[in-house]
Design a protein around this motif. Structure first.
Motif, PDB file in Angstrom:
ATOM      1  N   LEU A 276       0.820  -1.137   0.097  1.00  0.00           N
ATOM      2  CA  LEU A 276      -0.099  -0.209   0.004  1.00  0.00           C
ATOM      3  C   LEU A 276       0.961   1.172  -0.171  1.00  0.00           C
ATOM      4  O   LEU A 276       2.065   1.246   0.663  1.00  0.00           O
ATOM      5  N   LYS A 277       0.545   2.335  -0.822  1.00  0.00           N
ATOM      6  CA  LYS A 277       1.025   3.476  -0.677  1.00  0.00           C
ATOM      7  C   LYS A 277       0.861   4.535   0.459  1.00  0.00           C
ATOM      8  O   LYS A 277       1.505   5.449   0.838  1.00  0.00           O
ATOM      9  N   ARG A 278      -0.442   4.301   0.902  1.00  0.00           N
ATOM     10  CA  ARG A 278      -0.595   5.051   2.109  1.00  0.00           C
ATOM     11  C   ARG A 278      -1.861   4.315   2.702  1.00  0.00           C
ATOM     12  O   ARG A 278      -2.465   3.274   2.205  1.00  0.00           O
ATOM     13  N   HIS A 279      -2.137   4.827   4.110  1.00  0.00           N
ATOM     14  CA  HIS A 279      -3.093   4.361   4.959  1.00  0.00           C
ATOM     15  C   HIS A 279      -4.465   4.182   4.165  1.00  0.00           C
ATOM     16  O   HIS A 279      -4.809   5.265   3.810  1.00  0.00           O
ATOM     17  N   GLY A 344      -7.121 -18.591  18.747  1.00  0.00           N
ATOM     18  CA  GLY A 344      -6.290 -17.387  19.246  1.00  0.00           C
ATOM     19  C   GLY A 344      -6.183 -16.403  18.151  1.00  0.00           C
ATOM     20  O   GLY A 344      -6.267 -16.962  16.939  1.00  0.00           O
ATOM     21  N   ARG A 345      -6.017 -15.193  18.574  1.00  0.00           N
ATOM     22  CA  ARG A 345      -5.594 -14.318  17.672  1.00  0.00           C
ATOM     23  C   ARG A 345      -4.801 -13.133  18.103  1.00  0.00           C
ATOM     24  O   ARG A 345      -4.832 -12.904  19.188  1.00  0.00           O
ATOM     25  N   TYR A 346      -3.883 -12.943  17.376  1.00  0.00           N
ATOM     26  CA  TYR A 346      -2.591 -11.898  17.845  1.00  0.00           C
ATOM     27  C   TYR A 346      -2.485 -10.937  16.862  1.00  0.00           C
ATOM     28  O   TYR A 346      -2.103 -11.271  15.645  1.00  0.00           O
ATOM     29  N   THR A 347      -2.155  -9.584  17.078  1.00  0.00           N
ATOM     30  CA  THR A 347      -1.806  -8.457  15.800  1.00  0.00           C
ATOM     31  C   THR A 347      -0.218  -8.517  16.151  1.00  0.00           C
ATOM     32  O   THR A 347       0.170  -8.591  17.211  1.00  0.00           O
ATOM     33  N   ASP A 348       0.036  -8.177  14.970  1.00  0.00           N
ATOM     34  CA  ASP A 348       1.711  -7.768  14.899  1.00  0.00           C
ATOM     35  C   ASP A 348       2.108  -6.875  14.080  1.00  0.00           C
ATOM     36  O   ASP A 348       1.512  -7.338  12.850  1.00  0.00           O
ATOM     37  N   TYR A 349       2.693  -5.720  14.260  1.00  0.00           N
ATOM     38  CA  TYR A 349       2.876  -4.760  13.323  1.00  0.00           C
ATOM     39  C   TYR A 349       4.113  -3.822  13.562  1.00  0.00           C
ATOM     40  O   TYR A 349       4.391  -3.643  14.833  1.00  0.00           O
ATOM     41  N   GLU A 350       4.771  -3.295  12.700  1.00  0.00           N
ATOM     42  CA  GLU A 350       5.954  -2.397  12.933  1.00  0.00           C
ATOM     43  C   GLU A 350       5.248  -0.794  12.848  1.00  0.00           C
ATOM     44  O   GLU A 350       4.279  -0.699  12.210  1.00  0.00           O
ATOM     45  N   GLU A 351       5.833  -0.096  13.697  1.00  0.00           N
ATOM     46  CA  GLU A 351       5.326   1.416  13.644  1.00  0.00           C
ATOM     47  C   GLU A 351       4.755   1.971  12.168  1.00  0.00           C
ATOM     48  O   GLU A 351       3.939   2.489  11.841  1.00  0.00           O
ATOM     49  N   ARG A 352       5.939   1.701  11.258  1.00  0.00           N
ATOM     50  CA  ARG A 352       5.911   2.340  10.035  1.00  0.00           C
ATOM     51  C   ARG A 352       4.953   1.527   8.978  1.00  0.00           C
ATOM     52  O   ARG A 352       4.873   2.072   7.722  1.00  0.00           O
ATOM     53  N   HIS A 353       4.554   0.490   9.410  1.00  0.00           N
ATOM     54  CA  HIS A 353       3.755  -0.451   8.345  1.00  0.00           C
ATOM     55  C   HIS A 353       2.288  -0.023   8.489  1.00  0.00           C
ATOM     56  O   HIS A 353       1.878   0.448   9.409  1.00  0.00           O
ATOM     57  N   LYS A 354       1.590  -0.171   7.032  1.00  0.00           N
ATOM     58  CA  LYS A 354       0.345   0.219   7.096  1.00  0.00           C
ATOM     59  C   LYS A 354      -0.630  -1.105   7.415  1.00  0.00           C
ATOM     60  O   LYS A 354      -1.732  -1.348   7.651  1.00  0.00           O
TER      61      LYS A 354
END
Ligand SMILES: C[S@@+](CC[C@H](N)C(=O)[O-])C[C@H]1O[C@@H](n2cnc3c(N)ncnc32)[C@H](O)[C@@H]1O
Length: 366
Positions: A276-279, A344-354
């Protein structure tokens, strides 16, 4: 009594830790927990398996509670201090000096300053851990604290090597080896046959092979399979492994055509859409996810063809950080209809990721 210190996604690390104790049949009784750590008792040799955890940083042996516990710490010429639940260099220095004063009878000692008011495993290893010690202070909200000594750290250098030293790399599209390790633990299956049907250059398959599991990987693209084979040959040589993996080109929607056997577990990060280019707005996120779900539906139908009854699936679904703030995650009723129960469900992301990884742990009821 022990403590485990969680990594940067504490909820995922905690989920992995519990799955890991069940996976390796380690008897653990939880005493207390906070966001970043968990205190437990265990009669099993947890330290023998600790390096197979992906999401935790340290295993700490608890020595006692409050300031008096400093007297029970074992002498070390060089050490550092790690604070959890409190930060501030004044407090950090106070504990360091107190320990140094206490060690004086046994010999001279020095303490070194980590980058933050706690030492990360990489810093400890570079300084000479375990000869160089890490004394840990775990603060509860009421200000009382436990004192301990780090006895194991997970090795970030090994994980990094698995990523950046292999012959074929795909920095943006491949899954971090640490997450591959977490996902394998989330299956809770110790031994058995494992498949990654979107294997790409083979990060997850590498983890299967490292752990001595019966490993298979497939991908629709022949060139990805060639890359995964190259990486696997490197891994076997570098880590002196005798076991290997079966790798072949296959569409994940037609697994039955390629595999005759049934698997105990599928662990995979599938195709997650174009970068993705933007949120996205909420409406755009719903559309993106629904389009991808139309692809995942036949993929799960195909999983049902090659999984054993009660087999596990650890699958990364997409979720999105929205332009207006917040995260869009979807509930997928169709999973239940196909015989998959979400455990179970878990979210995982980096600050800069969309894109957010919405990791699902599922059981195939058959
Ligand atoms: C996100 S990448 C997986 C990355 C992998 N975890 C790694 O570390 O290399 C998704 C992979 O899915 C593959 N793929 C896309 N559509 C597929 C399909 N229908 N069946 C099987 N593989 C597919 C792509 O070729 C790509 O290698």
């Amino acid at each position: 009594m022990y403590a485990v210190i969680f990594g940067k996604n504490p909820r995922l690390s905690e989920g992995e830790f519990h799955a890991f104790t069940r996976r390796f049949n380690l008897k653990v009784s939880v005493i207390e927990g906070s966001r970043d750590w968990l205190i437990f008792d265990s009669s099993s040799g947890i330290w023998r398996y600790f390096h197979w955890l992906g999401g935790s940083l340290k295993l700490v042996r608890i020595v006692g509670e409050g300031e008096e516990a400093v007297r029970d710490l074992e002498y070390s010429r060089l050490f550092t201090v790690s604070l959890y639940g409190r930060n501030g260099w004044k407090l950090w220095r106070k504990f360091g000096s107190e320990i140094k004063r206490h060690f004086k009878e046994e010999g001279p000692s020095k303490f070194f300053k980590p980058a933050k008011t706690y030492a990360m495993p990489a810093e400890l290893i570079l300084k000479g851990f375990p000869d160089v010690k890490d004394f840990v202070f775990l603060f509860r909200e009421d200000g009382s604290f436990l004192v301990g000594e780090t006895i194991k750290v997970t090795n970030p250098f090994e994980l990094k090597k698995l990523d950046v030293e292999r012959p074929v790399q795909k920095p943006i599209l491949s899954i971090p080896p640490r997450l591959a390790r977490i996902m394998v633990n989330l299956t809770e299956i110790r031994n058995g046959s494992f498949l990654d049907p979107f294997c790409g250059i083979g990060t997850v398959v590498q983890e299967f092979v490292l752990q001595g599991l019966k490993a298979s990987g497939s991908d629709r693209e022949e060139d990805q399979i060639r890359a995964a084979k190259k990486n696997l040959a490197w891994l076997r040589k570098e880590f002196k492994l005798k076991n290997s993996a079966h790798l072949e080109a296959c569409d994940a929607r037609k697994l039955k055509r390629c595999f005759r056997q049934r698997f105990d577990a599928i662990v995979t990060e599938p195709y997650l859409g174009k970068p993705l280019k933007r949120h996205p707005s909420r409406g755009e996120a719903i559309k993106l996810i629904n389009d991808l779900d139309r692809f995942y539906y036949p993929v799960f139908e195909s999983f049902a063809d090659v999984l054993r009854r009660n087999g596990k699936v650890v699958f990364v679904f997409p979720a999105y950080k929205l332009s207006g703030g917040g995260i869009y995650r979807k509930e997928r009723k169709w999973l239940g209809k196909l015989g998959f129960e979400v455990l179970g469900r878990y979210t995982d992301y980096e600050e800069r990721h969309k894109l957010v990884r919405d990791i699902h742990v599922l059981r195939y009821r058959g």
